[in-house]
Structures are given as C-alpha cells and as structure tokens.
Design an enzyme around this catalytic site. Structure first.
Site, PDB file in Angstrom:
ATOM      1  N   GLY A 196       0.840  -1.186   0.000  1.00  0.00           N
ATOM      2  CA  GLY A 196       0.000   0.000   0.000  1.00  0.00           C
ATOM      3  C   GLY A 196       0.874   1.234   0.000  1.00  0.00           C
ATOM      4  O   GLY A 196       2.088   1.164   0.209  1.00  0.00           O
TER       5      GLY A 196
ATOM      6  N   GLN B 148       3.128  10.003   1.750  1.00  0.00           N
ATOM      7  CA  GLN B 148       4.460   9.405   1.667  1.00  0.00           C
ATOM      8  C   GLN B 148       5.253   9.906   0.461  1.00  0.00           C
ATOM      9  O   GLN B 148       6.473   9.734   0.421  1.00  0.00           O
ATOM     10  CB  GLN B 148       4.365   7.878   1.611  1.00  0.00           C
ATOM     11  CG  GLN B 148       3.891   7.255   2.906  1.00  0.00           C
ATOM     12  CD  GLN B 148       3.793   5.754   2.774  1.00  0.00           C
ATOM     13  OE1 GLN B 148       2.779   5.227   2.358  1.00  0.00           O
ATOM     14  NE2 GLN B 148       4.880   5.069   3.112  1.00  0.00           N
TER      15      GLN B 148
ATOM     16  N   CYS C 205       7.227  -0.611   6.528  1.00  0.00           N
ATOM     17  CA  CYS C 205       6.707   0.593   5.881  1.00  0.00           C
ATOM     18  C   CYS C 205       7.736   1.107   4.895  1.00  0.00           C
ATOM     19  O   CYS C 205       8.931   1.106   5.190  1.00  0.00           O
ATOM     20  CB  CYS C 205       6.410   1.654   6.942  1.00  0.00           C
ATOM     21  SG  CYS C 205       5.737   3.192   6.278  1.00  0.00           S
ATOM     22  N   LEU C 206       7.264   1.540   3.749  1.00  0.00           N
ATOM     23  CA  LEU C 206       8.162   2.086   2.740  1.00  0.00           C
ATOM     24  C   LEU C 206       8.851   3.357   3.220  1.00  0.00           C
ATOM     25  O   LEU C 206       9.919   3.701   2.715  1.00  0.00           O
ATOM     26  CB  LEU C 206       7.395   2.349   1.437  1.00  0.00           C
ATOM     27  CG  LEU C 206       6.750   1.118   0.805  1.00  0.00           C
ATOM     28  CD1 LEU C 206       5.939   1.522  -0.424  1.00  0.00           C
ATOM     29  CD2 LEU C 206       7.781   0.066   0.466  1.00  0.00           C
TER      30      LEU C 206
ATOM     31  N   HIS D 132      -2.984   0.722   8.515  1.00  0.00           N
ATOM     32  CA  HIS D 132      -1.612   1.223   8.369  1.00  0.00           C
ATOM     33  C   HIS D 132      -1.576   2.416   7.407  1.00  0.00           C
ATOM     34  O   HIS D 132      -1.002   3.460   7.725  1.00  0.00           O
ATOM     35  CB  HIS D 132      -0.702   0.098   7.865  1.00  0.00           C
ATOM     36  CG  HIS D 132       0.702   0.529   7.585  1.00  0.00           C
ATOM     37  ND1 HIS D 132       1.759   0.185   8.384  1.00  0.00           N
ATOM     38  CD2 HIS D 132       1.225   1.284   6.571  1.00  0.00           C
ATOM     39  CE1 HIS D 132       2.871   0.711   7.897  1.00  0.00           C
ATOM     40  NE2 HIS D 132       2.568   1.378   6.786  1.00  0.00           N
ATOM     41  N   GLU D 133      -2.188   2.253   6.238  1.00  0.00           N
ATOM     42  CA  GLU D 133      -2.153   3.333   5.243  1.00  0.00           C
ATOM     43  C   GLU D 133      -2.914   4.564   5.720  1.00  0.00           C
ATOM     44  O   GLU D 133      -2.456   5.691   5.533  1.00  0.00           O
ATOM     45  CB  GLU D 133      -2.680   2.849   3.892  1.00  0.00           C
ATOM     46  CG  GLU D 133      -1.856   1.759   3.244  1.00  0.00           C
ATOM     47  CD  GLU D 133      -0.362   2.049   3.163  1.00  0.00           C
ATOM     48  OE1 GLU D 133       0.044   3.229   3.074  1.00  0.00           O
ATOM     49  OE2 GLU D 133       0.414   1.080   3.200  1.00  0.00           O
TER      50      GLU D 133
ATOM     51  N   HIS E 193      -1.167   7.106   7.950  1.00  0.00           N
ATOM     52  CA  HIS E 193      -0.352   8.132   7.295  1.00  0.00           C
ATOM     53  C   HIS E 193      -1.141   9.425   7.096  1.00  0.00           C
ATOM     54  O   HIS E 193      -0.553  10.503   7.034  1.00  0.00           O
ATOM     55  CB  HIS E 193       0.162   7.635   5.946  1.00  0.00           C
ATOM     56  CG  HIS E 193       1.288   6.664   6.040  1.00  0.00           C
ATOM     57  ND1 HIS E 193       2.546   7.004   6.469  1.00  0.00           N
ATOM     58  CD2 HIS E 193       1.343   5.336   5.751  1.00  0.00           C
ATOM     59  CE1 HIS E 193       3.336   5.943   6.436  1.00  0.00           C
ATOM     60  NE2 HIS E 193       2.625   4.903   6.011  1.00  0.00           N
TER      61      HIS E 193
END
Length: 179
Positions: free
Chosen positions: A47, A52, A101-102, A143-144, A147
């Site tokens: 995701g 981000q 996480c990215l 999670h997404e 952000h």
C-alpha cells in the site's frame, strides 16, 4: 507515469494531517494515482498513502494482484483506491502482526491493530466505498490511513523487543525492505 521519491521517517511532512480530496475524477488526480501505483510497485509495497510522496491529501492505495515479496504469506487484498477514508472498529478485539513501511525501510515491528473494521470513503470517480474486512486486509487499511493523520507504525509499537531490522529478524527476507 512516474516513480516518485518516498519520504523517510524523520521528514516533517509525514507528520501532517492530510486534507480531504475536494475534486474527484480530474486528470490531475488520475495522474497522481498512476504515479502512486508505479511507486508502490517499484518498492514492492502492499500500500501507499499519498503523504508518503509529499502530497497533503487523504488518498491511499493498496492491494496487489500477485504475491508480495515483502509479505509473502499474506492473503491477497483487492487493489483499491480510497479517498477521504473513515475507519470504524467492529468490536474491541485487536490482533498483533508484523509490519514494515516504505517510509521506514529495513525495519519491522509487531503492531496491534483492530481485528475487524468497516471502512468507508470514495473511489477516484467519487463512487462510494463501504467494506467490512478483517485480518491482513484490515491491517493494511489501518496502516495506510494512519499516514493521513501523521502516524507511522513505530508510534503504535507497544513492545520494542519486537522491533528491529528485517535482515536480523527475518534473514530469509534480507534485502527485501531496502528501498
């Protein structure tokens, strides 16, 4: 379209509360979403939230059509574009699971999340989305969407003995989280 730079933990833009999307189905929105999918695919993400990549809007994408090397045992999650999301926990039960996480490359931790949720919002054309999900799907959405309120998963970790470098915790995944 284009692979964008993913902001890393420590960048103050990741701590902002994102603004609602006001206009749907615009060429600019479609181009942004295409860039998000290109960026997520290039990073092997499950995701991506648009903050981000430095854009201050309530927009997340998630899901994959194939096995994700960062989450090889995860069940498939439908490819979704979600704007202006709202999450409602369905019961008090939480479950813990490993997350990466990215924006926090090379690290993983056990994070508690609501076990079952209902999420609502809109697709890129303004169509309503209303889903009830559990398990990995629920984890990815939570999670997404974190952000969008300026939260990264380390802020949710309760037991830091279960937080560390992916290559140490999961040697078989060495190199997978290195963006």
């Amino acid at each position: 379209m284009a692979v964008r730079e993913i902001l890393k933990m420590g960048d103050p833009r990741l701590l902002r509360v994102a603004q609602p999307v006001a206009q749907f189905d615009t060429p600019e929105l479609h181009a942004l979403i295409a860039d998000m999918f290109d960026t997520m695919k290039a990073a092997n993400g499950a995701g991506l939230a648009v903050p981000q990549i430095g854009v201050d809007l309530q927009l997340v994408i998630f899901g994959t059509d194939t096995v994700n090397p960062r989450y090889p045992d995860a069940p498939p999650v439908p490819r979704t574009i979600l704007l202006n999301p709202r999450i409602e926990p369905l019961g008090p039960e939480e479950e813990e699971g490993w997350e990466g996480c990215l924006s926090v490359p090379g690290l993983r931790a056990v994070v508690p999340r609501w076990k079952r949720i209902r999420y609502t919002g809109f697709d890129e054309k303004g169509g309503a989305i209303d889903r009830t999900v559990d398990g990995f799907h629920a984890r990815v959405v939570q999670h997404e969407c974190d952000h969008l309120i300026g939260k990264l998963y380390p802020m949710r970790v309760r037991d830091f003995s279960q937080f560390g470098f992916t290559e140490v915790l999961f040697p078989e995944m060495a190199g997978v989280d290195d963006d």
